[in-house]
Design a protein around this motif. Structure first.
Motif, mmCIF file in Angstrom:
data_model
loop_
_atom_site.group_PDB
_atom_site.id
_atom_site.type_symbol
_atom_site.label_atom_id
_atom_site.label_comp_id
_atom_site.label_asym_id
_atom_site.label_seq_id
_atom_site.Cartn_x
_atom_site.Cartn_y
_atom_site.Cartn_z
ATOM 1 N N ASN A 346 29.698 -12.409 -20.045
ATOM 2 C CA ASN A 346 28.950 -13.390 -20.612
ATOM 3 C C ASN A 346 29.781 -14.811 -20.359
ATOM 4 O O ASN A 346 31.004 -14.625 -20.567
ATOM 5 C CB ASN A 346 28.438 -13.593 -21.968
ATOM 6 C CG ASN A 346 27.445 -12.439 -22.236
ATOM 7 O OD1 ASN A 346 26.790 -12.184 -21.466
ATOM 8 N ND2 ASN A 346 27.135 -12.042 -23.646
ATOM 9 N N THR A 347 28.946 -15.830 -20.126
ATOM 10 C CA THR A 347 29.876 -17.180 -19.819
ATOM 11 C C THR A 347 29.828 -17.997 -21.120
ATOM 12 O O THR A 347 30.641 -18.861 -21.136
ATOM 13 C CB THR A 347 29.344 -17.764 -18.479
ATOM 14 O OG1 THR A 347 27.988 -18.289 -18.775
ATOM 15 C CG2 THR A 347 29.701 -16.738 -17.363
ATOM 16 N N THR A 370 18.570 -11.371 -23.473
ATOM 17 C CA THR A 370 18.798 -12.056 -22.211
ATOM 18 C C THR A 370 18.530 -13.415 -22.524
ATOM 19 O O THR A 370 17.405 -13.512 -22.515
ATOM 20 C CB THR A 370 18.716 -11.444 -21.000
ATOM 21 O OG1 THR A 370 18.832 -10.011 -20.848
ATOM 22 C CG2 THR A 370 19.402 -12.304 -19.677
ATOM 23 N N ARG A 372 17.054 -16.665 -21.012
ATOM 24 C CA ARG A 372 16.466 -16.952 -19.909
ATOM 25 C C ARG A 372 15.485 -18.158 -20.086
ATOM 26 O O ARG A 372 14.758 -18.322 -20.999
ATOM 27 C CB ARG A 372 15.421 -15.741 -19.124
ATOM 28 C CG ARG A 372 16.257 -14.726 -18.818
ATOM 29 C CD ARG A 372 15.180 -13.505 -18.445
ATOM 30 N NE ARG A 372 15.818 -12.361 -18.254
ATOM 31 C CZ ARG A 372 15.233 -11.100 -17.987
ATOM 32 N NH1 ARG A 372 13.962 -11.093 -18.173
ATOM 33 N NH2 ARG A 372 15.804 -10.106 -17.811
ATOM 34 N N SER A 373 15.712 -19.303 -19.281
ATOM 35 C CA SER A 373 15.270 -20.591 -19.262
ATOM 36 C C SER A 373 15.003 -20.953 -20.796
ATOM 37 O O SER A 373 14.198 -21.648 -21.361
ATOM 38 C CB SER A 373 13.725 -20.348 -18.936
ATOM 39 O OG SER A 373 13.708 -19.988 -17.613
ATOM 40 N N TRP A 376 15.399 -16.412 -25.779
ATOM 41 C CA TRP A 376 15.897 -15.099 -25.400
ATOM 42 C C TRP A 376 14.924 -14.055 -25.411
ATOM 43 O O TRP A 376 13.864 -14.083 -26.002
ATOM 44 C CB TRP A 376 16.418 -14.641 -27.031
ATOM 45 C CG TRP A 376 18.114 -15.363 -27.235
ATOM 46 C CD1 TRP A 376 18.150 -16.408 -27.955
ATOM 47 C CD2 TRP A 376 19.129 -15.169 -26.769
ATOM 48 N NE1 TRP A 376 19.260 -16.702 -28.243
ATOM 49 C CE2 TRP A 376 20.114 -15.773 -27.443
ATOM 50 C CE3 TRP A 376 19.579 -14.052 -25.652
ATOM 51 C CZ2 TRP A 376 21.447 -15.999 -26.836
ATOM 52 C CZ3 TRP A 376 20.841 -14.041 -25.427
ATOM 53 C CH2 TRP A 376 21.890 -14.819 -25.915
ATOM 54 N N ASN A 404 24.541 -19.282 -22.480
ATOM 55 C CA ASN A 404 24.566 -19.734 -20.888
ATOM 56 C C ASN A 404 23.314 -19.101 -20.236
ATOM 57 O O ASN A 404 23.244 -18.085 -20.795
ATOM 58 C CB ASN A 404 25.568 -19.688 -20.236
ATOM 59 C CG ASN A 404 26.870 -20.749 -20.620
ATOM 60 O OD1 ASN A 404 26.503 -21.855 -21.272
ATOM 61 N ND2 ASN A 404 27.982 -20.541 -20.119
ATOM 62 N N GLU A 405 22.670 -19.533 -19.377
ATOM 63 C CA GLU A 405 21.711 -18.722 -18.676
ATOM 64 C C GLU A 405 22.309 -17.445 -18.218
ATOM 65 O O GLU A 405 23.380 -17.332 -17.439
ATOM 66 C CB GLU A 405 21.062 -19.561 -17.540
ATOM 67 C CG GLU A 405 19.947 -18.944 -16.724
ATOM 68 C CD GLU A 405 18.773 -18.690 -17.523
ATOM 69 O OE1 GLU A 405 17.804 -18.082 -16.778
ATOM 70 O OE2 GLU A 405 18.566 -19.442 -18.343
ATOM 71 N N GLY A 406 21.570 -16.300 -18.452
ATOM 72 C CA GLY A 406 21.929 -14.872 -17.983
ATOM 73 C C GLY A 406 22.862 -14.327 -19.221
ATOM 74 O O GLY A 406 23.203 -12.879 -18.936
ATOM 75 N N ASP A 407 23.289 -14.927 -20.137
ATOM 76 C CA ASP A 407 24.160 -14.287 -20.986
ATOM 77 C C ASP A 407 23.160 -13.194 -21.781
ATOM 78 O O ASP A 407 21.986 -13.406 -22.134
ATOM 79 C CB ASP A 407 24.825 -15.156 -22.207
ATOM 80 C CG ASP A 407 25.776 -15.983 -21.586
ATOM 81 O OD1 ASP A 407 26.183 -15.804 -20.615
ATOM 82 O OD2 ASP A 407 26.269 -17.028 -22.472
ATOM 83 N N SER A 408 23.904 -12.171 -22.046
ATOM 84 C CA SER A 408 22.948 -11.175 -22.646
ATOM 85 C C SER A 408 23.724 -10.115 -23.589
ATOM 86 O O SER A 408 24.977 -10.281 -23.879
ATOM 87 C CB SER A 408 22.527 -10.010 -21.686
ATOM 88 O OG SER A 408 23.654 -9.293 -20.842
#
Length: 527
Positions: A346-347, A370, A372-373, A376, A404-408
């Motif tokens: 994760n960033t 996750t 996304r846009s 969650w 951030n986008e893509g963090d999960s």
């Protein structure tokens, strides 16, 4: 005569080798991994005489193992499957003994708790019986905790077994690599080293007991050994390493790591067969589900009995949300934070809290959330099916900086449920074993979503529970489309009107005027 003597000598020498080989076969009949050998004889070249070609006897052209490579490969495969099933049988037996034991399992504690409640319902004013209910609730909570600890202990034992089996696997891989080198060197002179070949086949069989393998013959006397998803364990005379280390998602859970030239990756999800496959499969299919389903049951018990507690009335006439709960809050800050684990990579610095909103809707599964846009997206883990968390009994709330986008995150709503349930009520008088003086139920023909709520705002002196019960033995509220309000109290109608307002419909008591008022946010329905 000389030719006849030579033929006799050749025959004696040939059959002497055959007898020696037979004796060797008999001597090694019980040697693990030994393959029966056979002397291969061939006719010596003939020579031409005046009347034709004359034979010169026989000679030994080789001593070969009597083996069927197909059967050897099948034996390895069956050995791997059998070893995995043996491991699963042992582990499942331990789990069954833990959860289904007639004295230490969960069922006796649950039965004891319900029996105590049944006795209390027959004599709700008895203090000794009320104390028995609290004791039974404490026993139930402790039993959940004990089972959770036993599952944790089994998880630690599996970690230890994974480490031990992995070490054995590496040792056998190194031995096979050394044998590859020796066999290649001795085969280069034209004869097969039968003893070394037997030894290598036996080591491969022992390796198959530990983990499922795929063996490929290089054709030069060496074999390559692959595990998992094609990861090379042995290539020629080079062996690669396997090791265990704590998972990045769960420090209590060890995973298998493959270490090759410039490569290190987790391969736990790819391994199958043998003891390693049995351990990993049991953990994924049984132990993890036991943690989650036991936690789901504990959360449901705590939530439902706490809800029943605040919907009833205690021995002092108190009722509603002011009553203490029987079990600890299932949505404490600490518990909500521990239900979500950030996925490595994760960033952003955001963290998620997971609140249980309906324990009866929980599935006992795990999820991945996750970003996304800007929102969650929750999917099942594994599987990847998109789900609505609210329909699965939980909600997510973000804290910290934005994700951030893509963090999960790995979402585990029930994993620690059994270890977190605690009995917190101490005074048996607080048990709400009686129905409250006022119960509100929705009308069957209601079409709106309005709700009714009793709000207790009694200044001292508060009316006694007996008077309240007498006053509200029957209460019906009907709200018309025009805002007209009708109260039916014990069969007598009281009418009035209310303007539209937000919030729930509430009934309030004003001691100064000895009157009741309504506040409503929907019209056309009744309760």
């Amino acid at each position: 005569m000389a030719n006849l003597i030579n033929i006799g000598v050749n025959g004696l020498l040939s059959h002497q080798s055959a007898l020696n080989t037979t004796g060797n076969n008999i001597t090694n009949a019980n040697t693990p991994g030994y393959s029966r050998q056979r002397v291969e004889l061939a006719t010596l070249p003939e020579y031409r005489s005046g009347n034709g070609y004359m034979g010169q006897g026989s000679s030994v052209v080789g001593i070969n193992r009597i083996v069927d490579q197909f059967l050897i490969n099948q034996l390895r495969s069956d050995t791997s499957v059998s070893s995995q099933l043996d491991m699963l049988t042992t582990l499942y037996g331990q789990l069954d003994g833990l959860l289904a034991d007639s004295s230490t399992g969960l069922a006796p504690a649950l039965q004891g708790f319900f029996d105590a409640l049944q006795q209390a319902s027959l004599d709700p004013t008895s203090m000794p019986i009320r104390q028995v209910v609290l004791s039974a609730a404490d026993t139930l909570a402790q039993r959940f905790g004990a089972l959770y600890s036993q599952l944790q202990n089994q998880e630690r034992v599996i970690n230890e077994q994974l480490a031990a089996v992995t070490e054995q696997t590496v040792g056998l891989a190194n031995g096979i690599a050394r044998l590859n080198q020796q066999i290649a060197q001795q085969s280069s002179v034209g004869a097969e080293p039968n003893a070394l070949l037997d030894k290598r086949d036996e080591m491969l069989r022992q390796l198959a007991e530990l983990v499922g393998i795929n063996v490929v013959d290089q054709g030069n006397g060496m074999v390559n050994v692959m595990v998992g998803n094609g990861q090379p364990l042995v290539v020629g005379n080079q062996a690669y390493s396997l090791s265990t280390q704590p998972s990045a998602l769960d420090a209590h859970r060890d995973v298998i790591m493959f270490q090759g030239p410039g490569v290190q990756q987790e391969i736990s999800q790819f391994l199958s067969g043998g003891q390693l496959g049995g351990l990993l499969r049991y953990r994924a299919e049984a132990l993890d589900k036991s943690f989650n389903q036991l936690g789901q049951l504990a959360l449901t018990v705590a939530e439902q009995f706490n809800a029943l507690q605040i919907s009833g009335m205690d021995l002092d006439g108190d009722y509603g949300s002011e009553l203490p709960t029987l079990f600890a809050d299932i949505n404490s800050t600490e518990l909500m934070q521990r239900r979500a684990v950030a996925i490595p990579g994760n960033t952003g610095d955001a963290q998620l809290d997971v609140a249980i909103t309906d324990a009866t809707a929980l599935t006992g599964g795990e999820y991945r959330a996750t970003m996304r846009s800007g929102s969650w997206v929750v999917t099942t883990e594994p599987g990847g099916d998109v789900v609505d968390p609210a329909r699965h009994g939980f909600t997510l709330s973000e804290r910290g900086t934005a994700a951030n986008e893509g963090d999960s995150f790995l979402i585990r709503p029930t994993r620690e449920g059994a270890g977190s349930i605690k009995k917190v009520m101490t005074d048996p008088r607080d048990l709400a074993l009686a129905e409250p003086p006022l119960r509100i139920t929705a009308g069957e023909s209601n079409s709106g979503l309005a709700a009714l709520e009793v709000v207790s705002s009694y200044p001292a002196p508060r009316p006694s529970s007996e008077n309240i019960a007498a006053l509200f033995s029957e209460l019906k509220v009907s709200v018309g489309a025009s805002g007209a309000v009708t109260l039916i109290v014990n069969g007598e109608s009281v009418t009035g009107s209310l303007p539209p307002q937000g919030g729930v419909i509430s009934l309030r008591y004003d001691e100064a005027t000895d009157t009741y008022s309504l506040e409503a946010d929907a019209f056309g329905d009744e309760s």
